[in-house]
Design an enzyme around this catalytic site. Structure first.
Site, PDB file in Angstrom:
ATOM      1  N   GLU A 169      -4.812  -5.093  10.727  1.00 24.10           N
ATOM      2  CA  GLU A 169      -3.835  -4.045  10.955  1.00 24.10           C
ATOM      3  C   GLU A 169      -4.132  -3.339  12.275  1.00 24.10           C
ATOM      4  O   GLU A 169      -4.980  -2.440  12.322  1.00 24.10           O
ATOM      5  CB  GLU A 169      -3.855  -3.029   9.808  1.00 24.10           C
ATOM      6  CG  GLU A 169      -3.372  -3.571   8.483  1.00 24.10           C
ATOM      7  CD  GLU A 169      -2.955  -2.462   7.534  1.00 24.10           C
ATOM      8  OE1 GLU A 169      -1.835  -2.505   7.036  1.00 24.10           O
ATOM      9  OE2 GLU A 169      -3.751  -1.527   7.322  1.00 24.10           O
ATOM     10  N   GLY A 213       2.921   2.206  10.994  1.00 27.56           N
ATOM     11  CA  GLY A 213       3.885   3.281  10.854  1.00 27.56           C
ATOM     12  C   GLY A 213       4.585   3.689  12.131  1.00 27.56           C
ATOM     13  O   GLY A 213       5.302   4.691  12.155  1.00 27.56           O
ATOM     14  N   GLU A 234      -6.807   4.522   8.180  1.00 28.86           N
ATOM     15  CA  GLU A 234      -6.627   5.926   7.815  1.00 28.86           C
ATOM     16  C   GLU A 234      -7.852   6.465   7.100  1.00 28.86           C
ATOM     17  O   GLU A 234      -8.184   7.658   7.235  1.00 28.86           O
ATOM     18  CB  GLU A 234      -5.369   6.075   6.958  1.00 28.86           C
ATOM     19  CG  GLU A 234      -4.105   5.828   7.768  1.00 28.86           C
ATOM     20  CD  GLU A 234      -2.899   5.425   6.950  1.00 28.86           C
ATOM     21  OE1 GLU A 234      -1.862   5.128   7.559  1.00 28.86           O
ATOM     22  OE2 GLU A 234      -3.001   5.404   5.693  1.00 28.86           O
ATOM     23  N   GLY A 267       3.092  -1.165   4.210  1.00 27.21           N
ATOM     24  CA  GLY A 267       3.047   0.258   3.921  1.00 27.21           C
ATOM     25  C   GLY A 267       4.371   0.766   3.394  1.00 27.21           C
ATOM     26  O   GLY A 267       4.766   0.499   2.262  1.00 27.21           O
ATOM     27  N   GLY A 268       5.099   1.498   4.233  1.00 25.93           N
ATOM     28  CA  GLY A 268       6.325   2.163   3.802  1.00 25.93           C
ATOM     29  C   GLY A 268       7.361   1.255   3.179  1.00 25.93           C
ATOM     30  O   GLY A 268       8.084   1.650   2.257  1.00 25.93           O
ATOM     31  N   SER A 316       3.807  -2.106  10.382  1.00 21.71           N
ATOM     32  CA  SER A 316       5.263  -2.094  10.581  1.00 21.71           C
ATOM     33  C   SER A 316       5.930  -3.401  10.166  1.00 21.71           C
ATOM     34  O   SER A 316       6.876  -3.863  10.806  1.00 21.71           O
ATOM     35  CB  SER A 316       5.608  -1.757  12.040  1.00 21.71           C
ATOM     36  OG  SER A 316       5.182  -0.445  12.369  1.00 21.71           O
ATOM     37  N   ASN A 367       0.857  -1.183   0.000  1.00 21.03           N
ATOM     38  CA  ASN A 367       0.000   0.000   0.000  1.00 21.03           C
ATOM     39  C   ASN A 367       0.896   1.237   0.000  1.00 21.03           C
ATOM     40  O   ASN A 367       1.500   1.569   1.014  1.00 21.03           O
ATOM     41  CB  ASN A 367      -0.900  -0.015   1.241  1.00 21.03           C
ATOM     42  CG  ASN A 367      -1.752   1.244   1.366  1.00 21.03           C
ATOM     43  OD1 ASN A 367      -1.880   2.030   0.427  1.00 21.03           O
ATOM     44  ND2 ASN A 367      -2.339   1.446   2.536  1.00 21.03           N
ATOM     45  N   TRP A 368       0.970   1.907  -1.144  1.00 20.20           N
ATOM     46  CA  TRP A 368       1.843   3.080  -1.264  1.00 20.20           C
ATOM     47  C   TRP A 368       1.269   4.315  -0.568  1.00 20.20           C
ATOM     48  O   TRP A 368       1.958   5.312  -0.440  1.00 20.20           O
ATOM     49  CB  TRP A 368       2.095   3.385  -2.738  1.00 20.20           C
ATOM     50  CG  TRP A 368       3.163   2.524  -3.349  1.00 20.20           C
ATOM     51  CD1 TRP A 368       3.679   1.375  -2.842  1.00 20.20           C
ATOM     52  CD2 TRP A 368       3.845   2.757  -4.596  1.00 20.20           C
ATOM     53  NE1 TRP A 368       4.639   0.870  -3.683  1.00 20.20           N
ATOM     54  CE2 TRP A 368       4.758   1.689  -4.766  1.00 20.20           C
ATOM     55  CE3 TRP A 368       3.756   3.739  -5.574  1.00 20.20           C
ATOM     56  CZ2 TRP A 368       5.590   1.599  -5.885  1.00 20.20           C
ATOM     57  CZ3 TRP A 368       4.581   3.648  -6.687  1.00 20.20           C
ATOM     58  CH2 TRP A 368       5.496   2.592  -6.840  1.00 20.20           C
ATOM     59  N   LYS A 369      -0.002   4.260  -0.177  1.00 23.53           N
ATOM     60  CA  LYS A 369      -0.663   5.413   0.459  1.00 23.53           C
ATOM     61  C   LYS A 369      -0.488   6.645  -0.439  1.00 23.53           C
ATOM     62  O   LYS A 369      -0.546   6.525  -1.656  1.00 23.53           O
ATOM     63  CB  LYS A 369      -0.138   5.603   1.872  1.00 23.53           C
ATOM     64  CG  LYS A 369      -0.272   4.323   2.715  1.00 23.53           C
ATOM     65  CD  LYS A 369       0.019   4.520   4.161  1.00 23.53           C
ATOM     66  CE  LYS A 369      -0.137   3.197   4.906  1.00 23.53           C
ATOM     67  NZ  LYS A 369       0.045   3.348   6.363  1.00 23.53           N
ATOM     68  N   HIS A 412      -9.394   0.842   5.358  1.00 22.40           N
ATOM     69  CA  HIS A 412      -8.122   1.064   6.049  1.00 22.40           C
ATOM     70  C   HIS A 412      -8.350   2.045   7.198  1.00 22.40           C
ATOM     71  O   HIS A 412      -9.184   2.955   7.113  1.00 22.40           O
ATOM     72  CB  HIS A 412      -7.085   1.621   5.080  1.00 22.40           C
ATOM     73  CG  HIS A 412      -5.693   1.608   5.610  1.00 22.40           C
ATOM     74  ND1 HIS A 412      -5.228   2.560   6.487  1.00 22.40           N
ATOM     75  CD2 HIS A 412      -4.656   0.756   5.402  1.00 22.40           C
ATOM     76  CE1 HIS A 412      -3.973   2.302   6.794  1.00 22.40           C
ATOM     77  NE2 HIS A 412      -3.594   1.214   6.148  1.00 22.40           N
TER      78      HIS A 412
END
Length: 248
Positions: free
Chosen positions: A161, A167, A93, A228-229, A207, A9-11, A91
């Site tokens: 999640e 994150g 967010e 994610g990141g 994470s 997920n590049w967000k 999600h």
């Protein structure tokens, strides 16, 4: 057998130049697991064109309606039209930043299925809910409210999640992850029957990085990860893919 899934997920990150990171995954994937990248909506079309055959592309959200006066939103059919195969829904967010509730996620999930997309429905508890020992009640409620009837092992993926781990660098213990994944599997089997319940993939997210992927993928009922990141760079995501391939 459930085919493992490594989803990135590049967000709200990425660019046309960054699509080279997707191309670089061709040297990592061996076909034993599914690999998915979900870039921001403006990049989905170009990502579909750039991705190697071993990498699928998905969206990060969709609207519940097919079309209409919904400025800034994207219909599920639009994602499918440009080549996407999956969409992330619910999600944390989105739930927090856009005040999305279970019923909103359920409606979007139906729209995704109507468009032929696989829905990755996210569930997870906050830190206060975890500390109050309400995790399983929260997860159970989100599953019941966010997932419509008609689920199959093909059209649905669940991503657990924990909000407090996204994150932050904090990761639940393997026992905590296993408890929630086993609970989700049991709930899916009870609601949809053993066939659907056992064929639906359950991902862990929060994470996930190369240094902890092997440990996470060894946990019961963890069928992959929503990353994610660490999915932004092929070197990091490739190491996670390799760990999942080794665990398959």
């Amino acid at each position: 057998m459930r085919k493992k899934l490594a989803a990135g997920n590049w967000k709200m990150n990425g660019s046309l130049a960054a699509l080279d990171e997707i191309k670089a995954l061709a040297s990592v994937t061996d076909g034993s697991v599914e690999v998915l990248i979900c870039p921001p909506a403006p990049l989905v079309h170009a990502a579909c064109a750039a991705a190697p055959e071993t990498v699928a592309i998905g969206g990060q959200d969709c609207h519940a309606k097919d079309s209409g006066a919904h400025t800034g939103d994207t219909a599920a059919a639009m994602l499918a039209d440009v080549g996407a195969s999956h969409v992330i829904l619910g999600h944390s967010e989105r739930r927090e930043d856009h005040d999305e509730h279970d019923e909103d996620v359920r409606a979007k999930c139906n729209a995704a299925w109507d468009a032929g997309l696989t829905a990755i429905v996210c569930v997870g508890e906050s830190l206060s809910q975890r500390e109050a020992q309400n995790t399983l009640d929260i997860i159970g409620g989100q599953l019941a409210g966010s997932v419509p009837d008609g689920a199959t092992g093909h059209n649905l993926v669940i991503a657990y999640e924990p909000i407090w781990a996204i994150g932050t660098g904090k990761v639940p213990t393997t026992d905590q992850i296993g408890e929630v994944h086993d609970f989700i599997r049991a709930r899916l089997e009870r609601r949809f029957g053993a066939g659907v319940g056992r064929s639906t993939r359950i991902l862990y997210g929060g994470s996930v990085k190369p240094s902890n992927a092997n440990e996470i993928f060894a946990v019961s009922n963890v069928d992959g990860a929503l990353v994610g990141g660490a999915s932004l760079k092929a070197s990091d995501f490739g190491a996670i893919i390799s760990a999942l391939q080794a665990a398959s």
